[in-house]
Design a protein around this motif. Structure first.
Motif, PDB file in Angstrom:
ATOM      1  N   GLU A  81      29.798  57.464 -42.569  1.00  0.00           N
ATOM      2  CA  GLU A  81      31.183  58.256 -42.783  1.00  0.00           C
ATOM      3  C   GLU A  81      30.493  59.841 -43.026  1.00  0.00           C
ATOM      4  OE1 GLU A  81      34.616  59.178 -46.211  1.00  0.00           O
ATOM      5  OE2 GLU A  81      33.170  57.352 -46.585  1.00  0.00           O
ATOM      6  N   ALA A  82      29.480  59.943 -43.901  1.00  0.00           N
ATOM      7  CA  ALA A  82      28.907  61.286 -43.917  1.00  0.00           C
ATOM      8  C   ALA A  82      28.324  62.060 -42.966  1.00  0.00           C
ATOM      9  CB  ALA A  82      27.778  61.267 -45.017  1.00  0.00           C
ATOM     10  N   TRP A  83      27.595  61.007 -41.943  1.00  0.00           N
ATOM     11  CA  TRP A  83      27.092  61.739 -40.909  1.00  0.00           C
ATOM     12  C   TRP A  83      28.507  62.230 -39.941  1.00  0.00           C
ATOM     13  CZ3 TRP A  83      22.355  62.296 -38.828  1.00  0.00           C
ATOM     14  CH2 TRP A  83      22.206  62.723 -37.302  1.00  0.00           C
ATOM     15  N   ALA A  84      29.334  61.331 -39.677  1.00  0.00           N
ATOM     16  CA  ALA A  84      30.396  61.804 -38.882  1.00  0.00           C
ATOM     17  C   ALA A  84      31.275  63.140 -39.393  1.00  0.00           C
ATOM     18  CB  ALA A  84      31.651  60.516 -38.845  1.00  0.00           C
ATOM     19  N   GLU A  85      31.202  63.152 -40.567  1.00  0.00           N
ATOM     20  CA  GLU A  85      31.950  64.235 -41.367  1.00  0.00           C
ATOM     21  C   GLU A  85      30.998  65.746 -40.990  1.00  0.00           C
ATOM     22  OE1 GLU A  85      32.195  63.846 -45.399  1.00  0.00           O
ATOM     23  OE2 GLU A  85      33.902  62.344 -45.468  1.00  0.00           O
ATOM     24  N   SER A  86      29.513  65.415 -40.891  1.00  0.00           N
ATOM     25  CA  SER A  86      28.823  66.606 -40.779  1.00  0.00           C
ATOM     26  C   SER A  86      28.838  66.912 -39.135  1.00  0.00           C
ATOM     27  CB  SER A  86      27.330  66.067 -41.005  1.00  0.00           C
ATOM     28  OG  SER A  86      26.119  67.108 -40.776  1.00  0.00           O
ATOM     29  N   THR A  87      29.134  65.999 -38.120  1.00  0.00           N
ATOM     30  CA  THR A  87      29.099  66.279 -36.893  1.00  0.00           C
ATOM     31  C   THR A  87      30.288  67.125 -36.348  1.00  0.00           C
ATOM     32  OG1 THR A  87      30.177  64.254 -36.315  1.00  0.00           O
ATOM     33  CG2 THR A  87      27.847  64.240 -36.172  1.00  0.00           C
ATOM     34  N   ALA A  88      31.552  67.043 -37.293  1.00  0.00           N
ATOM     35  CA  ALA A  88      32.620  67.799 -37.216  1.00  0.00           C
ATOM     36  C   ALA A  88      32.564  69.327 -37.361  1.00  0.00           C
ATOM     37  CB  ALA A  88      33.896  67.381 -38.114  1.00  0.00           C
TER      38      ALA A  88
END
Length: 1005
Positions: free
Chosen positions: A513-520
């Motif tokens: 989840e944290a990875w996906a948030e960062s890629t945004a």
């Protein structure tokens, strides 16, 4: 004997591998998931290794423009039975030879029922063979000047088992003996039942010794990356397999995989290739395969897709997060194109590592540090990994930082400044390698040859390697480097891993989840760092004057030249031939830690630790790397008991840069808020390990115990640094610049006239203020008769037992007494090996040593040190006591002195051919006023006069006295191996962290 995990070794030369692993189109992420979308073993019947067919890497068919030429000074050969050999003349150490027998078989050749047998067979090579009955090989080695471990050893990895001999001379008789030993390894191992039983315990002890937080963290990461394949298995194997291995199962593995077509003999040193080739043929031509051609178990493959995560909750060593991209397994023929790509990857790694260093050096940085590597796992899995050390427990910020910086590089590439800097780092590496090629030892070259053959990479000389890469670097473009970086990360997968932090609920899903948030979030293009200058300090306008200049010859060593300046500084120089192109400088000033009161001592230790987190002077760590790293110039502050020290080293051609760095660190030491924070958090990250593991507790507890609970033995922790304000650190560091005496020692390959000139100009400050006083040392109260147990909350069930006997050396000039003690300690070491390792299998590497501390009035101790299982500590204690009782009888076997003397003399001869040895000698001469060189010469001569009767008399005098025993134990396992309750676990009622002590008066708590 040891194990090596090849999962982090890169194909190609050792230098490029080091650069890729230590310097540190685009991915289209699939829908995030906490679990891998696909992790398939993909079993294949194809052999995964290119070298498996028995050809040399340079024999593989390639177009002429792609071929890499093999080592231009080596002789390559192949016997009719398929055994290959390579012979390389080399002159360091002079008059010696290294022999390595590379058996291309390791743990990947094991079936599930055999896991651990490859390593077990390696151990059995030292326990009886055709020409060496059990118990006779080590004495044979000793009589011929070799020490077991230092000069004769072996290691097992996933696809290799390598036996290594460093012969003390290059005469024909000695080489013949070495070849005889290795021929026995090839097909003459006895593998007797009684020897298997004895060695079983040793291997289990080794398994326990290697099981620690770091090894488990590595295993957790390996499991996450290679799940479902045999690559995830540990080389040491399964305990159940080791515990129940029978001679016939070991024999079956040995006969199956130890076959001539799977062997390469490497010989490096003072040899004539044609003559040695004849000897190799005579010894190995009749080695025959003892079974039909074996089929290697399919190791499997991995295909990770999408983003998934894993979590290792075990604490210790700090919180880290990593992101890894992995290609599926493939092998590539070594070629010009492959090596150019590897070089581009190395430049990319260096450029990205510079970016991480700048980020971590910024005040208030989101991470303590970062590291990037591009290994080729198991020589087949091209991998890229970024690892971040989190600040505190802020793993989310560390992960976001990794994702952001990775995407910045993938989308925007590198700046021209980053590219040029990274290329300069690589040029510096290969230029230095070529300049210092004469420093490469026989064993270094033999190890590189084995690494190349087992990675199916062409083995070349240092000149060939450096010419190849330097020519490629001259035409390498930034576009190539960016493409190589993107290619490594273009895998269709990201594996996220969090370790070192307990209690993170649903950690894999939260990581994804944290990875996906960062890629945004969008990322901006990188910016170049602000340019800095070095040197940045103005030199004194008037140089110091030379008042005295004299030379004297050190016994058995170089000439020592002493130059005294009019401001009180003394420069001692020894130009040596031992390490071509390299030299070191050490600046000594002040009385050291012993001259400080307790409050100032605390400030000094905190200041030293903080300065080690800084660059040189006011330079940031990034700027230090930019100005000095590519030149291979290193500087470190070291506050010793007897002097405050700054050590610098580098190539002789960089003498101006080395002296400027030393002067800058002395004149302008600059602890910063960011450095202090890194010191605090770095120490705090390791505090749990230092306080709650046997390995962490032992070093300071042992010293404190032997020195009678003397003060100042506790390790530094983050709280100690936090208690010292930054202003106090700055004041202390600057105050050291005026503390006498100021002495510089230079050793190595350099221009002495140029050094005198630079020291006169740089260190032309006024004479320092005289020192106040030197604090007296505490009287040592050796704990004779004490029996102390310290329990720690280590869950691994380990223990460290130390037994010591005091025997001071009050007259340091009595080198014959010291020689007797060293050989008596060697006998103690041998008895411990026989009684603790071999007889009861309770320890992997017990040791016996004699140490004396001349700074403490010649305080001396014989020390037996044994790492073992907590459940076995009482058994080991009894074994040591019985061994001491036997030693006290003075019943020395005939020939013991002569046999034990030869390896010691061999070690002395090797040590003398190093700058480090003479650095220590000269420091003792000029700082402490001791005739250290004369003592060293007298010690070597005295060894030749020691008799068995001398050792017997010493043993009777020492081991009949009251010893001091310290046992540091972790929590014992709930059950013994085999399922029975552990007596230690049942009877233990002392709370963790407590200490018990038994003396003649009883038990005190």
């Amino acid at each position: 004997m040891s194990m090596k995990h090849s999962s982090m070794r890169t194909g190609g030369t050792a230098a490029l591998a080091a650069l890729l692993c230590l310097t540190g189109g685009c991915l289209r992420d699939r829908a995030p998931s906490a679990q891998p979308a696909l992790v398939a073993p993909a079993e294949s019947t194809a052999v995964p290794y290119g070298w498996y067919d028995g050809r040399w890497p340079h024999e593989r068919p390639l177009p002429p423009h792609e071929r890499l030429m093999p080592h231009d000074s080596a002789r390559f050969g192949r016997l009719e039975n398929g055994l290959r050999y390579v012979i390389v003349p080399n002159a360091k150490p002079e008059g010696r030879v290294s022999l390595h027998l590379d058996v291309q078989a390791g743990s990947l050749m094991e079936t599930d029922e055999q896991r651990g047998l490859a390593h077990f067979v390696e151990h059995m090579a030292f326990n009886g063979s055709r020409n060496f009955a059990p118990g006779t090989l080590i004495p044979f080695l000793q009589r011929n000047g070799m020490a077991f471990g230092a000069d004769a050893n072996a290691h097992t990895s996933t696809a290799e088992t390598v036996y290594k001999l460093d012969l003390p001379t290059a005469d024909t008789a000695t080489i013949e003996k070495g070849l005889l030993i290795l021929r026995d390894v090839a097909d003459g191992l006895l593998i007797l039942p009684e020897e298997v039983e004895k060695e079983r315990g040793v291997i289990l002890a080794e398994k326990l010794a290697r099981d620690n937080r770091r090894s488990r963290a590595g295993k957790a990461m390996r499991d996450a990356l290679y799940s479902g394949t045999r690559y995830a298995f540990e080389t040491i194997g399964l305990e159940d397999v080791v515990r129940h291995a029978r001679p016939e199962t070991l024999r079956a593995f040995y006969d199956t995989w130890y076959r001539p077509e799977r062997m390469v003999l490497v010989a490096v040193g003072a040899v004539t290739p044609a003559d040695l080739a004849t000897m190799v043929e005579r010894h190995f031509a009749d080695v025959k395969a003892r079974t039909g051609a074996p089929v290697m178990p399919a190791p499997g493959n991995v295909r990770h897709e999408g983003v998934h995560a894993s979590y290792d909750p075990e604490t210790g060593g700090g919180v880290t997060v990593s992101v890894t991209a992995m290609h599926t397994a493939r092998t590539e023929v070594d070629s010009m194109s492959l090596q150019r790509r590897r070089l581009a990857e190395a430049v990319a790694t260096s450029a990205f590592q510079k970016r991480l260093l700048r980020l971590a050096s910024t005040p208030g940085a989101p991470v303590l540090g970062g590291h990037m590597a591009m290994p080729v796992g198991f020589e087949m899995f091209e991998t890229a990994t970024i690892t971040m050390r989190a600040r505190g427990e802020d793993w989310r910020n560390a992960l976001t930082t990794a994702e952001t910086e990775l995407r910045r590089a993938l989308e925007h590439g590198f700046t021209q400044d980053e590219f040029e800097n990274a290329r300069r780092v690589c040029e510096g590496l290969f230029t230095t390698m070529r300049r210092e090629k004469a420093n490469r030892t026989n064993s270094d070259i033999a190890a590189e040859a084995v690494a190349c053959f087992n990675a199916d990479r062409v083995f070349q000389s240092t000149d060939q390697t450096c010419d190849l890469y330097l020519n490629m670097l001259s035409s390498l473009t930034r576009g190539e480097v960016e493409e190589a970086f993107r290619r490594r990360w273009d895998t269709g997968n990201r594996m996220l891993h969090l370790s070192g932090m307990a209690g993170v609920e649903n950690a894999p899903a939260r990581l994804v989840e944290a990875w996906a948030e960062s890629t945004a979030h969008a990322v901006e293009a990188p910016r170049d760092s602000v340019a800095t200058a070095f040197p940045y300090l103005a030199e004194p306008t008037l140089p110091a004057l030379v008042l005295h200049d004299s030379s004297r010859q050190l016994p058995e060593g170089p000439a020592l030249r002493t130059v005294r300046l009019d401001n009180g500084l003394t420069l001692h120089m020894a130009v040596t031939p031992y390490e071509k192109g390299r030299f070191s400088l050490s600046l000594f000033h002040g009385d050291g830690l012993d001259g400080l009161d307790d409050a100032t001592y605390a400030v000094a230790r905190a200041t030293e630790r903080t300065l080690r987190e800084e660059g040189v002077g006011r330079l940031s760590r990034e700027a230090t790397r930019d100005h000095l790293g590519w030149r291979h110039v290193k500087v470190e502050t070291d506050y010793r008991d007897d002097a405050f020290t700054i050590n610098a080293s580098g190539p002789g051609e960089e003498l101006d840069a080395v002296t400027a760095a030393l002067w800058t660190q002395y004149t302008d030491p600059t602890p910063t808020k960011a450095g202090r924070a890194r010191a605090i958090e770095g120490l705090e990250a390791g505090r749990d390990e230092r306080e709650n593991t046997v390995e962490g507790v032992a070093p300071h507890r042992i010293r404190a115990f032997l020195y009678g609970d003397a003060r100042r033995t506790a390790p530094l922790d983050g709280r100690d640094v936090a208690r010292v304000p930054l202003d106090a650190m700055s004041d202390f560091a600057l105050a050291r610049t005026s503390t006498p005496p100021r002495t510089i020692v230079a050793v190595g390959d350099f221009d002495p006239e140029r050094l005198i000139e630079r020291v006169r100009h740089l260190f032309a400050m006024p004479a320092p203020v005289p020192a106040s006083h030197e604090a007296p040392h505490e009287a040592i109260r050796f704990p004779a008769g004490a029996r102390r147990t310290v329990e720690v909350a280590d869950p691994d069930g380990k223990a460290h037992l130390v037994v010591a006997w005091r025997h001071d050396l009050e007259d340091e000039s009595d080198q014959r007494a010291l020689a007797i003690r060293h050989l008596t300690a060697s006998w103690l070491n041998e008895v411990l090996r026989e009684e603790v390792r071999e007889a009861i299998g309770a320890s992997y590497s017990p040791s016996g040593r004699y140490r004396h501390d001349q700074e403490r009035g010649g305080f001396g101790t014989y020390v037996a040190s044994i790492r073992t299982d907590a459940a076995l500590v009482d058994k080991v204690r009894r074994a040591v006591r019985e061994a001491a009782q036997g030693l006290a009888k003075g019943e020395v076997p005939p020939g013991t002195a002569a046999r034990l003397r030869a390896p010691v003399l061999n070690a002395i001869t090797k040590a003398r051919d190093s700058n480090t040895y003479w650095q220590r000698i000269i420091e003792a001469e000029v700082l402490r006023g001791r005739p250290a060189a004369r003592h060293a010469e007298a010690f070597a001569k005295a060894l030749g006069t020691v008799t068995d009767a001398d050792i017997a008399a010493e043993a009777r005098a020492v081991f009949a006295t009251r010893s001091a025993e310290l046992a540091i134990t972790g929590k014992a396992p709930a059950t013994k191996p085999g399922g029975k309750p552990s007596k230690a676990a049942v009877s233990r009622k002392i709370p963790a962290g407590t200490t018990t002590e038994e003396t003649a008066q009883g038990v005190a708590r």
